[in-house]
Design a protein around this motif. Structure first.
Motif, mmCIF file in Angstrom:
data_model
loop_
_atom_site.group_PDB
_atom_site.id
_atom_site.type_symbol
_atom_site.label_atom_id
_atom_site.label_comp_id
_atom_site.label_asym_id
_atom_site.label_seq_id
_atom_site.Cartn_x
_atom_site.Cartn_y
_atom_site.Cartn_z
ATOM 1 N N GLU A 1 6.867 63.834 15.044
ATOM 2 C CA GLU A 1 7.768 64.465 15.227
ATOM 3 C C GLU A 1 8.877 64.160 15.536
ATOM 4 O O GLU A 1 10.082 64.263 14.841
ATOM 5 C CB GLU A 1 7.293 64.822 17.152
ATOM 6 N N ASN A 2 8.940 62.748 15.849
ATOM 7 C CA ASN A 2 9.958 62.090 15.527
ATOM 8 C C ASN A 2 10.485 61.597 14.169
ATOM 9 O O ASN A 2 9.875 61.057 13.626
ATOM 10 C CB ASN A 2 10.473 61.027 16.741
ATOM 11 N N LEU A 3 12.210 62.894 13.237
ATOM 12 C CA LEU A 3 12.632 61.581 12.262
ATOM 13 C C LEU A 3 12.686 59.736 12.019
ATOM 14 O O LEU A 3 12.020 59.816 10.718
ATOM 15 C CB LEU A 3 13.618 62.483 11.743
ATOM 16 N N SER B 1 -5.003 57.432 7.243
ATOM 17 C CA SER B 1 -5.017 56.237 7.846
ATOM 18 C C SER B 1 -5.444 56.928 9.433
ATOM 19 O O SER B 1 -6.536 56.274 10.100
ATOM 20 C CB SER B 1 -3.521 57.003 8.879
ATOM 21 N N LEU B 2 -5.649 58.645 9.647
ATOM 22 C CA LEU B 2 -6.532 58.684 10.752
ATOM 23 C C LEU B 2 -8.480 57.813 10.632
ATOM 24 O O LEU B 2 -8.778 57.530 11.874
ATOM 25 C CB LEU B 2 -6.905 60.183 11.495
ATOM 26 N N ASP B 3 -8.654 58.343 9.328
ATOM 27 C CA ASP B 3 -9.952 58.094 9.052
ATOM 28 C C ASP B 3 -10.423 56.687 8.547
ATOM 29 O O ASP B 3 -10.835 56.301 9.310
ATOM 30 C CB ASP B 3 -10.335 58.428 7.542
ATOM 31 N N GLU C 1 -17.465 52.828 25.086
ATOM 32 C CA GLU C 1 -15.854 53.896 25.269
ATOM 33 C C GLU C 1 -14.539 53.116 25.784
ATOM 34 O O GLU C 1 -13.797 54.490 25.002
ATOM 35 C CB GLU C 1 -16.830 54.034 27.359
ATOM 36 N N GLU C 2 -14.849 52.521 25.253
ATOM 37 C CA GLU C 2 -13.531 52.023 25.491
ATOM 38 C C GLU C 2 -12.622 51.967 24.287
ATOM 39 O O GLU C 2 -11.435 51.940 23.473
ATOM 40 C CB GLU C 2 -13.268 50.096 25.709
ATOM 41 N N VAL C 3 -13.758 51.837 23.096
ATOM 42 C CA VAL C 3 -13.811 51.923 21.667
ATOM 43 C C VAL C 3 -12.769 53.180 21.606
ATOM 44 O O VAL C 3 -11.925 54.086 20.741
ATOM 45 C CB VAL C 3 -13.923 51.833 21.038
ATOM 46 N N GLN C 4 -12.875 54.218 22.405
ATOM 47 C CA GLN C 4 -13.375 55.482 21.692
ATOM 48 C C GLN C 4 -11.620 56.324 22.021
ATOM 49 O O GLN C 4 -10.907 56.658 22.115
ATOM 50 C CB GLN C 4 -14.096 57.104 21.792
ATOM 51 N N ARG C 5 -11.640 55.670 23.579
ATOM 52 C CA ARG C 5 -10.618 55.864 24.115
ATOM 53 C C ARG C 5 -9.342 55.426 23.075
ATOM 54 O O ARG C 5 -8.524 56.022 23.294
ATOM 55 C CB ARG C 5 -10.517 55.064 25.745
ATOM 56 N N ALA C 6 -9.208 53.922 22.788
ATOM 57 C CA ALA C 6 -8.237 53.546 22.410
ATOM 58 C C ALA C 6 -7.704 53.638 20.648
ATOM 59 O O ALA C 6 -6.764 54.241 20.033
ATOM 60 C CB ALA C 6 -8.533 52.019 21.680
ATOM 61 N N GLY D 1 -0.736 58.921 19.667
ATOM 62 C CA GLY D 1 0.638 58.164 19.516
ATOM 63 C C GLY D 1 1.053 58.073 18.307
ATOM 64 O O GLY D 1 2.646 58.470 17.581
ATOM 65 N N ILE D 2 0.428 57.625 17.415
ATOM 66 C CA ILE D 2 0.527 58.441 15.290
ATOM 67 C C ILE D 2 0.846 59.548 15.449
ATOM 68 O O ILE D 2 2.441 60.009 14.945
ATOM 69 C CB ILE D 2 -0.229 57.806 14.961
ATOM 70 N N ILE D 3 0.436 61.182 15.596
ATOM 71 C CA ILE D 3 0.669 62.349 15.496
ATOM 72 C C ILE D 3 1.850 62.368 16.203
ATOM 73 O O ILE D 3 3.147 63.596 15.772
ATOM 74 C CB ILE D 3 -0.385 62.984 15.932
#
Length: 133
Positions: free
Chosen positions: A52-54, A77-79, A34-39, A46-48
Motif C-alpha cells: 500500500e506504501n509506494l 511470493s505468497l506461494d 501452529e507457529e509456522v502457520q501463524r508466521a 506484512g507483504i500485502i
C-alpha cells in the motif's frame, strides 16, 4: 535470525540467558505446525500491507531486480511462503546455531543518554589554529 529485548541493566544477564535458552529449545525441538502457520500469515499480511506504501513497493521491486534480475510476481511470493515447512525452518535454525554467530547491542534508554555515550566514546579532535590578520 534476530531477537529483541528491553530490560534494565541489572536484568541484562538474566534476559540474555533466557534468550539463548529459548533459541536452544527452538533448535532442539523445531517449530510447531501452529507457529509456522501463524508466521506465514503474519509474513504474508506484512507483504500485502507494505504494498500500500509506494516507497515499500519501489523497494520490493528494486530488490527483486537486483537479486533476481526481474520483478517477481506477487502470487509467486505468497506461494513460496506457503511452501516452507516446519522441517525447512528447523534445518535453517540448526544451521544458524551451528555457525555460532552472536552479536549483542546495548543502547541507552534515552536519546540524551545516546549523545552522552557518544561524547564519551568519541576522542577529541585537534583543530588547527587559524592565523589572525
Amino acid at each position: 535470525m534476530g531477537s529483541y529485548a528491553c530490560t534494565s541493566v541489572c536484568d541484562f544477564a538474566k534476559a540474555e540467558e533466557r534468550t539463548l535458552r529459548t533459541i536452544d529449545e527452538f533448535v532442539a525441538g523445531g517449530p510447531t505446525k501452529e507457529e509456522v502457520q501463524r508466521a506465514k500469515a503474519q509474513l504474508k499480511a506484512g507483504i500485502i500491507f507494505s504494498l500500500e506504501n509506494l516507497w515499500d513497493r519501489a523497494t520490493l521491486f528494486a530488490r527483486d531486480e537486483l537479486y533476481y534480475g526481474a520483478k517477481s510476481k506477487f502470487s509467486e511470493s505468497l506461494d513460496s511462503i506457503e511452501r516452507v515447512t516446519e522441517a525447512d525452518i528447523a534445518e535453517a535454525a540448526s544451521n544458524l546455531k551451528r555457525v555460532g554467530l552472536t552479536s549483542v547491542k546495548i543502547l541507552p534508554s534515552t536519546a540524551r543518554g545516546v549523545s552522552r555515550h557518544l561524547k564519551k566514546a568519541t576522542p577529541k579532535r585537534k583543530t588547527p589554529k587559524t592565523e589572525r590578520r
